[in-house]
Design a protein around this motif. Structure first.
Motif, mmCIF file in Angstrom:
data_model
loop_
_atom_site.group_PDB
_atom_site.id
_atom_site.type_symbol
_atom_site.label_atom_id
_atom_site.label_comp_id
_atom_site.label_asym_id
_atom_site.label_seq_id
_atom_site.Cartn_x
_atom_site.Cartn_y
_atom_site.Cartn_z
ATOM 1 N N ARG A 176 0.829 -1.207 0.000
ATOM 2 C CA ARG A 176 0.000 0.000 0.000
ATOM 3 C C ARG A 176 0.864 1.257 0.000
ATOM 4 O O ARG A 176 0.471 2.290 -0.548
ATOM 5 N N THR A 177 2.037 1.183 0.632
ATOM 6 C CA THR A 177 2.929 2.343 0.609
ATOM 7 C C THR A 177 3.338 2.654 -0.831
ATOM 8 O O THR A 177 3.443 3.813 -1.222
ATOM 9 N N LEU A 201 1.520 1.966 -3.499
ATOM 10 C CA LEU A 201 0.332 2.573 -4.110
ATOM 11 C C LEU A 201 0.231 4.053 -3.738
ATOM 12 O O LEU A 201 -0.078 4.906 -4.574
ATOM 13 N N GLN A 202 0.479 4.347 -2.448
ATOM 14 C CA GLN A 202 0.379 5.744 -2.021
ATOM 15 C C GLN A 202 1.458 6.596 -2.680
ATOM 16 O O GLN A 202 1.261 7.784 -2.942
ATOM 17 N N ALA A 203 2.599 5.998 -2.957
ATOM 18 C CA ALA A 203 3.676 6.750 -3.608
ATOM 19 C C ALA A 203 3.358 7.008 -5.074
ATOM 20 O O ALA A 203 3.884 7.937 -5.674
ATOM 21 N N SER A 257 0.263 7.617 -6.375
ATOM 22 C CA SER A 257 -1.133 8.069 -6.401
ATOM 23 C C SER A 257 -1.458 8.905 -7.621
ATOM 24 O O SER A 257 -2.616 9.103 -7.955
#
Lengths: 708, 708
Positions: A175-176, A178-180, A182
């Motif tokens: 998920r990190t 994915l957040q990077a 965005s």
């Protein structure tokens, strides 16, 4: 090559059944139903299974998989408690369902009982052909289709998609990533196989290798369960020209401990893992932010052969720092073509320095159109493969305007323009670039670490080897230039000066004929070394002026003649002062180099290194400004990579380190006392015996400044 | 030690005159007046000078410095155009003003004319005792007093203060440091001396070394103008126990080019600069974010001797990754004391793994009180010197709550709790920690790079040397264990197997008595090597079973007897199969090590390295999973740091690299063909001759698995 199954029905199903669907707010079963029915743009068939419900959110609910009134279902999403998983999977298999995603926890990660349940699932797979993804995983997310087969409450917030395939084991850190990513080119498909009791990383990589929507594969790996299948998958990706970027957790001993308590797989030897990744052309990274950044960079077009990096900024200090960091990493810095330089000169203020790194000067920052035009010119240069644009600080509106100009330039460019936001103040300009998908790096170092993978040949190893090939140039200050050599003392004069300063040199003297040579040899004792004495011949070996290990009178006599003959042939114009005859030091001593040269900023500087290949290949030297203290002498030796050689390796006795430290201090005193008239000093080699035997310069080159 | 002047009246003046004060909006003179009169909390005397104005913002204005009706003025702030600077300074000197800060540009940075003006200023200083700061600088900012003697419009936005002194040359990047330290312990005093025609970096460092409000000194340096004074200032800081952190711009060739076009100072040799910084106990960093982060860390109390790093997080993958990165950097990972472990076990879920790195499990993240208590327990452990708390992703409110808990724990702690915000989504939690002055790092790598300076002994050099001291343990797979050695073939059996597989080994055979040995020696030609043959003796040299370079019959005969005598004494139980007599390969060949071992994940793995110290000290080896392709053989050799040795250094002829690559491929085929029965293989040394002479294993250890 091990074969891989087609996973199309798993990652892009047309029909699914949710086993463990729930209406209870906050439950995993409810969040899964919400993600599939509410937050996904899925228009295939969805059947819900829960023996305790008749309907959930208006959808009918069946008591078991067997009761679902459909066939040919692609995927079962299973989120019942661990003990109910195997029976559910048996029904799935019986119904001919192709794939099951088991999110339930409570398997191998909890101990033997869980491990046995997984073995039973694996056996069921082999028996029936059902393929299982999981257990103990967050599910599978196909962002390109907006489909979240996951119970994660974060799914609905992470819907940016793109050409990056992400394959993980434990789900958390995915998920990190994915957040990077965005904004801009994001993750199109995320597979996270948890305990991998059947399908695993190799299957996901192999799928992404053939998935036309994926251009680069990012892998976050804790353990290698099946090395052969992993290698096959990596080979498939390489064959299909899909770069694979891998972050392997568990490289250090500490990491392995943590990884083993977290997953149930083999941590493997870190060095072997890295070597295998390299063998198959995969790129290994060391940190999570690097994983997403490098995946993003490798998804873009690669720099053409011969094209290098351009650095553009509006602050001189920033230009210098960026060039430093890029240069240290071995990145190829482009030279602008003449036409680019001319056009830039036209565009920029007269006092701007037109070079790469390009400092546009701060005058430009209020003129966004100039920034854009400048970047276009640089990008259009065929010598440029990518542009780094560091922004050192946040000036609120001004930096926001500039960010807009960068965004405009980047939007019209195939070549990557990579901004670096160096301030901690994440102002408007940062946000604007982020949302435009430019994803500024947050430090120059991070940016350069990622850019290195665009130029794989620029890896530090290659740089080191290139350096190793040109040791002479780098150590040029040890070889006096022709002009300076006029001030070089002959070896015997140099040694006399040292001896007077209390630095022990080998016993001996200068002979004017062969009989004198024999007398000197007898006086110091055989064997002896003999060397030509001439202020015009600093490089005695090259001139043929050195003979070693002469064991008796006859050898000394013929060496004398042979030295004179050779030297007069090779350097007929040199004035010969005679031949130095010295006691030969026993073989087996360690060879050290000690030098002093003059630095523009700090004056006299002392250098010490291990002789031979250590200096030449590894640049294994330490420096100190003079004068030094005893602690400096001790510390500079211990800084050497090869210090262990002095302590003794392979059963060798320790060297006389105390004598060597003492010699360094004496050289420091000697050089300091000479003051401005000393240009340079070279003791090479210094013979260092075993503990108690001393440290003696066997050769000495002293260069004085004739002006003093 | 060069003396330094007292700068108190410069950095904390009680009275000042502004030469070039202006009322014109947007002008530098107006911004300077605004900063001093409006944005600073300055309550001393301020006199304005401008021949064209009667008053500015309600303050009277004087036509010249001479006209100012006051004496004993501390500082003149000069912002007139370059040609008017010298006359103004002459008036300042005449009036007895102590210091002048010259912000005007147009001096040495523009060329010879400017350089001459600077020389005239310097001469004035020497003549009159006036001290000048500048020219071409942004001014001086005393943040502790809220006093901005600067024309920068950003001054009013960067007012956070603290115990860090910042000394720079070019001013631009200094503001980035201020922006990085906007919260928590910030910059208390910023000196930026521009062209440094009189006062410079050494003066500022020396002042900060004795300023009681400064605890750590951050230096951003482009060039070294006066190496001796810099060394004196660094020595003074060290004597006063003030850590100095230096970022030197212009380390690479590219950086030097950019720095020289930006300032007018000597760039110096990067290696010498670094050595001098180290010599004086200063810490050198590589990037700007590292400069501010390390300065912050060093301003806090240092870990007690023996105390290590604790890693606390709520995700297993994050714990493993953080431990990896910290471990690779050589940071000491603390062991929790038994009482800490017991208390944590009490506190955390039963399935949490109580160890360092500590994974609290995600269950904790909704219970902020638990996070706080857990951090307090860890901080109270005397084995812990600092705590790293990585937060892998942003879960909005949930992470914000956790951030609150970390802030609470940190507020009651002297030991540093260092959060790492790994997500690019800078959510509420990030902002809350930032504003509380915790300044989360933005990546694990950056955090670890900064933390390393809290444990200077953990520098990579020290780690490498520690590794070098224990080569045997690290290469354990090359030495079969006692148990495995039962399956080791004797050297002659091993070589026979290799020969059958097409791998050339030295000619020779096993002798059962001294006459057979002589016959064999005659057959292969003198000189020969002789070695004991016994499956129980894998380490023949240690057992006294090897004799080399035997030149004639007599030598062979006595070597035979001597080998048997020594071995039977040292290993009386070994079954002796005879003595291997082989052709001796000429000295001067390069020594290579080739090995095969079995990796848990990837099966058979090939290792190649340069023999001797290269393998033992530098771990200079390359690995590949088997089988390999010709390209792999070529690439793995070129990966070696010592590859240049094979190409030939110091005039040495190139080695037979083609033969070595061919041997690697043959070994790969041999090992692969053996399949599961091969446990390991060690060819050490392999003799590699000059181009065309071949590559031949001189010794061979083949270990088979008896179960196969």
């Amino acid at each position: 090559m091990t074969g891989f199954s087609d996973l199309t029905r798993l990652v892009a199903p047309r029909s699914m059944v949710i086993v463990g669907a729930s209406a209870r707010e906050g439950s995993q079963g409810r969040r899964l139903v919400d993600n599939v029915l509410v937050h996904s743009g899925f228009d295939g068939e969805v059947y819900l299974v829960n023996p305790g419900s008749k309907e959930i959110l208006g959808h009918p609910c069946y008591p078991s998989v067997a009761d679902v009134p459909a066939s040919g279902i692609d995927v079962a999403l299973v989120i019942v408690s661990a003990v109910h998983v195997l029976p559910a999977l048996e029904q799935c298999a019986a119904k001919g369902i192709a794939f099951a995603i088991v999110m339930s926890a409570g398997f191998a990660e909890t101990g033997d009982e869980g491990r046995h349940m997984e073995q039973a699932i694996a056996a069921l797979c082999r028996r029936t052909g059902l393929r299982v993804y999981g257990p103990n995983c967050p599910g599978l997310v196909n962002l390109r289709l907006g489909l979240g087969m996951t119970f994660s409450p974060a799914f609905k917030d992470d819907l940016n998609s793109g050409a990056i395939g992400l394959a993980t084991q434990g789900g958390g850190l995915g998920r990190t990533v994915l957040q990077a990513l965005s904004f801009g080119d994001g993750v199109g498909l995320w597979c996270s196989g948890g305990n991998e009791c059947d399908l695993g990383l190799p299957d996901f990589i192999a799928h992404m290798a053939v998935d036309p929507h994926i251009r680069v594969i990012a892998v976050l790996m804790e353990g290698v369960k099946d090395g052969d299948r992993l290698r096959s998958a990596l080979a498939l990706a390489r064959a299909n020209d899909k770069p694979v970027v891998i972050l392997k957790v568990g490289r250090s001993e500490q990491g392995v401990k943590a990884a083993q308590s977290h997953t149930a797989s083999i941590a493997g030897s870190a060095r072997v893992n890295s070597a295998v990744f390299r063998q198959h052309g995969a790129v290994e990274v060391q940190d999570l932010d690097e994983l997403s950044a490098v995946a993003r960079l490798l998804a873009a077009p690669r720099p053409a052969a011969g094209a290098g990096l351009a650095i553009v900024t509006f602050s001189g200090g920033t230009a210098a720092l960026a060039a430093d960091i890029a240069g240290a990493a071995g990145l190829p810095i482009a030279s602008f073509s003449p036409s680019t330089s001319a056009a830039l000169r036209e565009l920029l203020p007269a006092f701007a320095n037109i070079a790469n790194p390009l400092d546009t000067t701060a005058d430009i920052i209020r003129e966004p159109a100039l920034v854009t035009r400048c970047l276009r010119l640089v990008c259009d240069d065929p010598n440029v493969g990518a542009v780094m644009f560091p922004i050192p600080m946040d000036y609120a509106g001004i930096t926001a305007t500039m960010a807009g100009a960068i965004i405009e330039a980047a939007s019209a460019q195939a070549k990557p323009i990579v901004p670096v936001w160096m301030s901690r103040r994440m102002g408007e300009g940062f946000k604007a670039m982020e949302e435009a998908g430019l994803l500024p790096f947050l430090s120059l170092t991070d940016c350069v670490a990622a850019l290195r993978h665009l130029w794989p040949a620029a890896a530090p190893a290659a740089t080191a080897s290139a350096e190793a090939k040109a040791p002479a140039a780098a150590d040029a200050h040890h070889a006096p230039s022709g002009e300076a050599s006029s001030a070089a003392l002959s070896e015997s004069d140099g040694k006399a000066l040292l001896r007077k300063a209390g630095i022990a040199v080998p016993e001996g003297g200068v002979a004017g004929n062969d009989s004198q040579a024999v007398e000197l040899a007898k006086a110091v004792g055989f064997p002896v070394a003999m060397k030509i004495v001439s202020a015009q011949i600093p490089h005695k070996t090259e001139a043929g002026g050195v003979r070693l290990n002469l064991a008796d009178e006859q050898a000394v006599r013929s060496a004398y003649q042979s030295i004179l003959d050779t030297v007069s042939q090779r350097q007929p114009d040199a004035v010969i002062d005679g031949v130095l005859v010295e006691k030969m030091f026993p073989a087996g001593g360690r060879e050290i180099l000690i030098g002093v040269h003059r630095d523009d900023a700090f004056g006299l500087v002392l250098t010490v290194g291990l002789g031979g290949i250590f200096v030449e290949m590894l640049k294994d030297v330490a420096h100190r400004a003079l004068p030094i203290k005893p602690q400096d002498a001790s510390e500079m030796l211990r800084e050497l990579k090869g210090y262990a050689l002095l302590e003794g390796v392979r059963g060798q006795a320790p060297a006389d380190i105390a004598a060597l430290e003492d010699l360094l201090l004496r050289v420091s005193r000697f050089a300091t006392a000479q003051g401005p008239r000393l240009r340079e000093l070279d003791l090479n080699p210094v013979w260092v015996g075993r503990d108690g035997e001393g440290a003696v310069p066997l050769d000495a080159l002293v260069v004085l400044d004739p002006a003093h």
